[in-house]
Design a protein around this motif. Structure first.
Motif, PDB file in Angstrom:
ATOM      1  N   LEU A  18       3.944  78.606  51.264  1.00 50.95           N
ATOM      2  CA  LEU A  18       4.356  78.667  52.656  1.00 50.95           C
ATOM      3  C   LEU A  18       5.197  77.480  53.077  1.00 50.95           C
ATOM      4  N   SER A  19       5.277  76.463  52.233  1.00 52.33           N
ATOM      5  CA  SER A  19       5.986  75.248  52.615  1.00 52.33           C
ATOM      6  C   SER A  19       7.466  75.507  52.879  1.00 52.33           C
ATOM      7  N   ALA A  20       8.025  76.570  52.295  1.00 52.63           N
ATOM      8  CA  ALA A  20       9.441  76.857  52.495  1.00 52.63           C
ATOM      9  C   ALA A  20       9.746  77.225  53.941  1.00 52.63           C
ATOM     10  N   CYS A  21       8.703  77.639  54.684  1.00 49.49           N
ATOM     11  CA  CYS A  21       8.904  78.045  56.071  1.00 49.49           C
ATOM     12  C   CYS A  21       8.568  76.945  57.055  1.00 49.49           C
ATOM     13  N   ALA A  22       8.267  75.758  56.580  1.00 53.09           N
ATOM     14  CA  ALA A  22       7.802  74.690  57.453  1.00 53.09           C
ATOM     15  C   ALA A  22       8.895  74.231  58.397  1.00 53.09           C
ATOM     16  N   GLY A  23       8.478  73.927  59.655  1.00 53.71           N
ATOM     17  CA  GLY A  23       9.395  73.346  60.610  1.00 53.71           C
ATOM     18  C   GLY A  23       9.231  71.848  60.649  1.00 53.71           C
ATOM     19  N   ASP A  24      10.051  71.167  61.411  1.00 55.15           N
ATOM     20  CA  ASP A  24      10.029  69.713  61.490  1.00 55.15           C
ATOM     21  C   ASP A  24       9.243  69.205  62.677  1.00 55.15           C
ATOM     22  N   ASP A  25       8.715  70.118  63.544  1.00 54.52           N
ATOM     23  CA  ASP A  25       8.113  69.684  64.792  1.00 54.52           C
ATOM     24  C   ASP A  25       6.601  69.611  64.729  1.00 54.52           C
ATOM     25  N   ASP A  26       5.985  70.055  63.636  1.00 54.32           N
ATOM     26  CA  ASP A  26       4.523  70.030  63.559  1.00 54.32           C
ATOM     27  C   ASP A  26       4.043  68.599  63.459  1.00 54.32           C
ATOM     28  N   SER A  27       2.965  68.300  64.152  1.00 53.43           N
ATOM     29  CA  SER A  27       2.390  66.950  64.118  1.00 53.43           C
ATOM     30  C   SER A  27       1.209  66.923  63.189  1.00 53.43           C
ATOM     31  N   ALA A  28       1.070  65.823  62.409  1.00 48.38           N
ATOM     32  CA  ALA A  28      -0.092  65.632  61.521  1.00 48.38           C
ATOM     33  C   ALA A  28      -0.776  64.333  61.875  1.00 48.38           C
ATOM     34  N   ASP A  29      -0.837  64.035  63.186  1.00 50.12           N
ATOM     35  CA  ASP A  29      -1.402  62.764  63.609  1.00 50.12           C
ATOM     36  C   ASP A  29      -2.910  62.713  63.474  1.00 50.12           C
ATOM     37  N   ASP A  30      -3.576  63.868  63.602  1.00 48.84           N
ATOM     38  CA  ASP A  30      -5.032  63.873  63.564  1.00 48.84           C
ATOM     39  C   ASP A  30      -5.521  64.038  62.140  1.00 48.84           C
ATOM     40  N   ALA A  31      -6.576  63.259  61.780  1.00 44.12           N
ATOM     41  CA  ALA A  31      -7.155  63.366  60.442  1.00 44.12           C
ATOM     42  C   ALA A  31      -7.653  64.779  60.227  1.00 44.12           C
ATOM     43  N   ASN A  32      -7.439  65.275  58.994  1.00 42.95           N
ATOM     44  CA  ASN A  32      -7.939  66.558  58.539  1.00 42.95           C
ATOM     45  C   ASN A  32      -7.221  67.740  59.188  1.00 42.95           C
ATOM     46  N   GLU A  33      -6.079  67.512  59.850  1.00 43.61           N
ATOM     47  CA  GLU A  33      -5.331  68.616  60.448  1.00 43.61           C
ATOM     48  C   GLU A  33      -4.740  69.466  59.335  1.00 43.61           C
ATOM     49  N   THR A  34      -4.828  70.771  59.486  1.00 45.10           N
ATOM     50  CA  THR A  34      -4.255  71.695  58.520  1.00 45.10           C
ATOM     51  C   THR A  34      -2.948  72.239  59.053  1.00 45.10           C
ATOM     52  N   GLY A  36      -0.432  75.165  58.255  1.00 44.72           N
ATOM     53  CA  GLY A  36      -0.184  76.342  57.446  1.00 44.72           C
ATOM     54  C   GLY A  36       1.251  76.413  56.972  1.00 44.72           C
ATOM     55  N   GLU A  37       2.202  75.909  57.813  1.00 41.13           N
ATOM     56  CA  GLU A  37       3.602  75.989  57.429  1.00 41.13           C
ATOM     57  C   GLU A  37       3.931  75.043  56.274  1.00 41.13           C
ATOM     58  N   SER A  38       3.374  73.859  56.296  1.00 46.63           N
ATOM     59  CA  SER A  38       3.746  72.864  55.301  1.00 46.63           C
ATOM     60  C   SER A  38       2.937  72.967  54.021  1.00 46.63           C
ATOM     61  N   GLY A  39       1.771  73.625  54.091  1.00 42.67           N
ATOM     62  CA  GLY A  39       0.920  73.721  52.917  1.00 42.67           C
ATOM     63  C   GLY A  39       0.244  72.423  52.575  1.00 42.67           C
ATOM     64  N   THR A  40       0.144  71.511  53.549  1.00 45.09           N
ATOM     65  CA  THR A  40      -0.532  70.239  53.311  1.00 45.09           C
ATOM     66  C   THR A  40      -1.544  69.979  54.414  1.00 45.09           C
ATOM     67  N   ARG A  41      -2.409  69.017  54.149  1.00 49.66           N
ATOM     68  CA  ARG A  41      -3.419  68.585  55.107  1.00 49.66           C
ATOM     69  C   ARG A  41      -3.393  67.059  55.149  1.00 49.66           C
ATOM     70  N   THR A  42      -3.835  66.503  56.289  1.00 46.94           N
ATOM     71  CA  THR A  42      -3.910  65.054  56.419  1.00 46.94           C
ATOM     72  C   THR A  42      -5.342  64.601  56.211  1.00 46.94           C
ATOM     73  N   VAL A  43      -5.547  63.669  55.281  1.00 54.43           N
ATOM     74  CA  VAL A  43      -6.865  63.126  54.980  1.00 54.43           C
ATOM     75  C   VAL A  43      -6.871  61.640  55.299  1.00 54.43           C
ATOM     76  N   GLU A  44      -7.889  61.187  55.998  1.00 56.23           N
ATOM     77  CA  GLU A  44      -8.028  59.763  56.276  1.00 56.23           C
ATOM     78  C   GLU A  44      -8.602  59.054  55.048  1.00 56.23           C
ATOM     79  N   THR A  45      -7.958  57.978  54.624  1.00 51.83           N
ATOM     80  CA  THR A  45      -8.359  57.259  53.426  1.00 51.83           C
ATOM     81  C   THR A  45      -8.424  55.763  53.711  1.00 51.83           C
ATOM     82  N   ALA A  46      -8.870  55.002  52.743  1.00 50.79           N
ATOM     83  CA  ALA A  46      -8.929  53.546  52.887  1.00 50.79           C
ATOM     84  C   ALA A  46      -7.540  52.930  53.017  1.00 50.79           C
ATOM     85  N   MET A  47      -6.518  53.665  52.642  1.00 41.98           N
ATOM     86  CA  MET A  47      -5.138  53.183  52.730  1.00 41.98           C
ATOM     87  C   MET A  47      -4.384  53.818  53.896  1.00 41.98           C
ATOM     88  N   GLY A  48      -5.112  54.507  54.773  1.00 46.97           N
ATOM     89  CA  GLY A  48      -4.479  55.182  55.885  1.00 46.97           C
ATOM     90  C   GLY A  48      -4.380  56.684  55.649  1.00 46.97           C
TER      91      GLY A  48
END
Length: 321
Positions: A18-34, A36-48
Motif C-alpha cells: 500500500l505504500s505506493a498510494c501514500a500521501g505526504d500529509d499524514d502525520s506520524a507524531d504519535d507513538a504507535n500510530e498506524t 495504512g497508506e505508508s505501510g509503516t508504524r511509529t514505535v517509541e524507542t530509546a533513540m526516539g
C-alpha cells in the motif's frame, strides 16, 4: 509443563504494497500510530520515534533477550548474535525454531557487513550494547533500541512486541506468566514459605570474578515475583546487580537454597575448583542437599518469557515440598 505461548493469531490491517498510494500529509507524531497508506508504524524507542514496517519479515536481533522475545512471539529472525563463548544460539529454545538463523557476530560486536547482506527490514537491540553503531545500523534498516538489558526485561519485551506489531500476543504472554507465577508460589508453600526461603544465585565467570547476584537483574526479578527471600549479601550488590568475589570466597553465597552455574567452561570459570572444596561443603544449602546446578543460558542469558516459563518450572521442581 511448558507454558510458553507461540503467538500466531494477529491479522495485520495493511501491507507494504500500500505504500505506493501514500500521501505526504499524514502525520506520524504519535507513538504507535498506524499509517495504512505508508505501510509503516511509529514505535517509541530509546533513540526516539522510529518508523518500522507494519509487518516486518526479515528481522535481525542483537542480543539474547531479543531472540527470546521473537521466538516467544512466533517470529524467527533471519540473523542473531552468538549467545556465549560456547554456543551459537540459546540452547533452551527449540532447535526447529532456530533453523536458518544466520550468526551475525558477538553481543556488543555485531558484524555489520553480515547484517547488511541479510537485507533486514527491522533490527532490534539496545542502546547499552550498540549505541555507537546506531547510525550504521539505521542505514541498513529501521533500528529499534531499548535503553538497557536485564532487569527491565518485561518492559523491553513490550517494545519488541510493538516493533513487530504483535502487542496482542504479548499481552497474552504476560497474562500467562502472571498466572504461572501464582501457581508456582502456591506450589512451593505460599507467600509466607517463599519469603522465609533465602535463595542465593551464584555464577562463576570464565575470564572474570564470580558473581553473587542481587535483586536488580533478570533472575532477581523472577525470584521477586515469587516472593522468595534473598540472603543479606544480595542487598550489598552494587546498583543492585551483583557482588563480585573470588572462587575462594564462595562461602559468601550461603543461603537456604543455592542455584549455581558457569558462564563458559566450568574448569575455566572456577566452578570445578570451588564446588566440592571445603568451603563449599560447609555451606548450609550444600549440607541440606539444596544446592542445584542450572543452565546458564536459561537462567542468566535468555532474559525473556520463554526462559522465565522454564525457570518457573525448575524452581517449582526444586522448591516444592
Amino acid at each position: 509443563m511448558n507454558r510458553r505461548i507461540t503467538a500466531t493469531t494477529l491479522v495485520l490491517a495493511a501491507t507494504l504494497g500500500l505504500s505506493a498510494c501514500a500521501g505526504d500529509d499524514d502525520s506520524a507524531d504519535d507513538a504507535n500510530e498506524t499509517s495504512g497508506e505508508s505501510g509503516t508504524r511509529t514505535v517509541e524507542t530509546a533513540m526516539g520515534p522510529v518508523e518500522v514496517p507494519e509487518d516486518p519479515q526479515r528481522v535481525v536481533v542483537l542480543d539474547t533477550a531479543e531472540l527470546d522475545s521473537l521466538i516467544t512471539l512466533g517470529v524467527t529472525p533471519v540473523g542473531a548474535v552468538q549467545a556465549d563463548v560456547n554456543a551459537e544460539f540459546l540452547d533452551y529454545l527449540p532447535e526447529d525454531q532456530l533453523a536458518g538463523i544466520e550468526n551475525v557476530g558477538a553481543i556488543a560486536a555485531p558484524n555489520l557487513e553480515a547484517i547488511h547482506e541479510l537485507e533486514p527490514d527491522l533490527i532490534i537491540g539496545s542502546k547499552v550494547r550498540d549505541e555507537q553503531r546506531y547510525d550504521e545500523l539505521s542505514a541498513i534498516a529501521p533500528t529499534v533500541f531499548t535503553e538497557t538489558v536485564g532487569a527491565p526485561w518485561k518492559e523491553n519485551f513490550l517494545v519488541h512486541a510493538d516493533a513487530l506489531n504483535r502487542t496482542e500476543e504479548a499481552e497474552a504472554v504476560v497474562a500467562e506468566y502472571e498466572t504461572h507465577v501464582a501457581e508456582v508460589t502456591e506450589a512451593i508453600g505460599g507467600p509466607e514459605v517463599a519469603a522465609d526461603t533465602e535463595v542465593s544465585m551464584l555464577r562463576f565467570i570464565e575470564g572474570g570474578n564470580t558473581r553473587l547476584y542481587g535483586r536488580e537483574n533478570y533472575i532477581g526479578t523472577i525470584l521477586e515475583d515469587l516472593g522468595l527471600g534473598r540472603p543479606a549479601i544480595a542487598d550489598e550488590a552494587e546498583d543492585g546487580f551483583a557482588v563480585e568475589v573470588s572462587p575462594e570466597q564462595v562461602d559468601q553465597a550461603d543461603g537456604d537454597v543455592i542455584f549455581y552455574t558457569s558462564y563458559g567452561a566450568p574448569d575455566a570459570s572456577g566452578e570445578e575448583a570451588a564446588v566440592g572444596g571445603p568451603l563449599w561443603d560447609d555451606l548450609t544449602a550444600v549440607q541440606n542437599d539444596r544446592a542445584f546446578h542450572v543452565n546458564d543460558q536459561l537462567w542468566f542469558l535468555g532474559i525473556g518469557y520463554t526462559a522465565a516459563d522454564q525457570i518457573l518450572d525448575e524452581l517449582q521442581g526444586h522448591l516444592a515440598p
